[in-house]
Design an enzyme around this catalytic site. Structure first.
Site, short mmCIF file in Angstrom:
data_model
loop_
_atom_site.label_atom_id
_atom_site.label_comp_id
_atom_site.label_asym_id
_atom_site.label_seq_id
_atom_site.Cartn_x
_atom_site.Cartn_y
_atom_site.Cartn_z
N PHE A 86 52.96 -30.57 -32.21
CA PHE A 86 52.01 -29.46 -32.33
C PHE A 86 52.58 -28.16 -31.79
O PHE A 86 52.15 -27.06 -32.19
CB PHE A 86 50.70 -29.81 -31.60
CG PHE A 86 50.73 -29.61 -30.11
CD1 PHE A 86 50.26 -28.45 -29.53
CD2 PHE A 86 51.23 -30.61 -29.27
CE1 PHE A 86 50.27 -28.26 -28.16
CE2 PHE A 86 51.25 -30.44 -27.90
CZ PHE A 86 50.76 -29.26 -27.34
N LYS A 87 53.55 -28.26 -30.93
CA LYS A 87 54.08 -27.06 -30.29
C LYS A 87 54.89 -26.19 -31.25
O LYS A 87 55.22 -25.05 -30.93
CB LYS A 87 54.89 -27.45 -29.06
CG LYS A 87 53.97 -28.08 -28.01
CD LYS A 87 54.66 -28.55 -26.78
CE LYS A 87 53.63 -29.20 -25.83
NZ LYS A 87 54.21 -29.64 -24.56
N ASP A 88 55.17 -26.72 -32.45
CA ASP A 88 55.81 -25.89 -33.47
C ASP A 88 54.96 -24.67 -33.83
O ASP A 88 55.49 -23.60 -34.11
CB ASP A 88 56.09 -26.70 -34.73
CG ASP A 88 57.27 -27.64 -34.58
OD1 ASP A 88 58.26 -27.25 -33.95
OD2 ASP A 88 57.20 -28.78 -35.10
#
Length: 450
Positions: free
Chosen positions: A110-112
């Site tokens: 999700f940190k993308d």
């Protein structure tokens, strides 16, 4: 009324800075965290008609409202187009449970979303600067890979990633140690909390800051937090017309993801309730139950991205629930409204492994250890509540990043996406360092100061 975006420190609401200054400084000098002076309420018709907008259009509308004209519309749209290049699909498990898949980006986490937006925003603000920008980031797993991918070969920017030795999965480690170029990895003999403390100390070191242009890519940086609010709107859009209240179950470590959800709620998204799902590092669930915040050293688990014993973004959560206090928010004063809005649950590895198995057997869905913790927390919340709800679990990483644990729990092979599989045979490029701040400072000075 303010004409452009300004931000304050959670420790001093009177000291205001611009968006550019907040993005590049990362951390205020008083060791607080930056918060926008205004979190705008979006037009109700926009919320009602989310189904008419693409994911990119949603992200653009949100950031345009928050940034208040700080970035010209055309430039902001270009930032969004470069950042949101992959979907966040909602998968239904049953009538009450859904999974929001946030792992379709380049690093499968999700940190993308935050890392790519931040890289584009920093690249925009950094254009024309003579001295290179050095970004420091601490990671407990997925942040490092996302930041490495987002900033790889970005002109004028170099990234130094600190990660705890032996406490990230093999493929997570390969994601942040195999790129080279402008990406540097430091393997710290300690915990994530040690890594985070070293990064924070660097920002408070006036001598170092006079020698280097420093910024942060952790969720302490507001530019990574804001885009994480986008996918709450995207998830709500995909639910369609719902009568039951909507709740989000959020696997939580440093609590940036949950804080982004609170931003979305303040912007008008009708989120009924938040669930803070943690592993045994349950500092925030304990606070929600007892009203006392007691940080402690983190313990290693199979959901390693949540192995955080002193989550940075808790200060922002307190600030959001205690807005009227001029000189920094009080944990005690924030407790009552926060525990009304958020329920907290912590689970051990045994329960997590059982949940991976249960989700696979019951729904034929393969979930990673972090999502499994979110599933457990949602399940417990819905069992305790008398009113039916539509629950959304944030699935924060692709299960192949934890392949040994997932395959052991499901007894089925997990397919590794090609962009991750190709890393397995690459050589690790990292430098072992101690968990003392002096080791980081010495490395930075030796490598980047002429």
């Amino acid at each position: 009324m303010l004409s452009t975006m300004q931000l304050y420190s959670t420790k001093n609401k009177q000291a205001l800075v611009s968006l550019k200054e907040a993005v590049f400084k990362g951390l205020p000098e008083d060791n607080g965290l930056y918060m926008p002076t205004i979190i705008p309420l979006l037009d109700s018709s926009f919320i009602r008609n989310l189904g008419n907008y693409s994911f990119q259009e949603i992200g653009y509308a949100i950031s345009k409202s928050i940034f208040m004209g700080e970035i010209p519309d055309a430039d902001l749209w270009a930032i969004i187009e470069r950042s949101l290049t992959f979907p966040a699909p909602l998968v239904q498990l049953d009538e009450q449970k859904h999974v929001l898949e946030l792992f379709h980006g380049p690093s499968l986490a999700f940190k993308d979303f935050g890392a790519r937006f931040m890289a584009s925003l920093m690249g925009y603000f950094n254009a024309g600067e003579k001295d290179p920008l050095t970004i420091l980031v601490a990671t407990s797993g997925d942040t490092g890979g996302a930041v490495a991918s987002g900033f790889y070969k970005t002109p004028g920017i170099r990234v130094v990633i600190l990660y705890p030795s032996g406490k990230v999965s093999d493929l997570q480690e390969k994601q942040l140690t195999t790129l080279g170029e402008n990406i540097f990895a430091l393997e710290v003999a300690g915990t994530f909390d040690d890594c985070q403390a070293m990064v924070k100390q660097a920002f408070l070191d006036k001598e170092l800051r006079n020698q280097l242009r420093l910024s942060s890519a952790n969720s302490i940086n507001i530019s990574r937090l804001i885009p994480q609010s986008f996918y709450y709107f995207e998830a709500y859009k995909q639910l369609g017309q719902v009568k039951d209240p909507v709740v989000f179950s959020i696997p939580s470590g440093n609590f940036g993801n949950l804080t982004a959800g609170l931003f979305a709620q303040k912007m008008g998204l009708p989120i009924h309730h938040f669930i803070a799902a943690t592993n045994i590092n349950d500092v925030v669930p304990e606070y929600l139950q007892r009203g006392e915040y007691r940080s402690r050293p983190s313990k290693a688990t199979i959901s390693n991205a949540m192995d955080v014993g002193n989550p940075s973004n808790f200060a922002r959560m307190v600030d959001l629930f205690q807005e009227t206090q001029a000189d920094g928010a009080s944990e005690k004063a924030a407790w009552t409204p926060m525990k009304t809005a958020i329920s907290g649950y912590g689970f051990d590895d045994k329960s997590t492994r059982s949940a991976i198995s249960e989700v696979f057997q019951k729904y034929q869905y393969t979930i990673d250890p972090h999502g499994a913790v979110g599933y457990l927390a949602l399940k417990e919340y819905q069992l305790n509540e008398k009113t039916p709800s539509k629950g959304i679990i944030l699935e924060t990483a692709h299960p192949s990043k934890f392949i040994d644990e997932v395959e052991a729990a499901t007894h089925e092979p997990v397919e590794i996406p090609e962009r991750l599989a190709v890393l397995a045979h690459l050589d690790k490029l990292s430098t072992p360092v101690s968990n003392q701040y002096s080791a980081l400072k010495d490395w930075l000075q030796n490598h980047f100061i002429q």
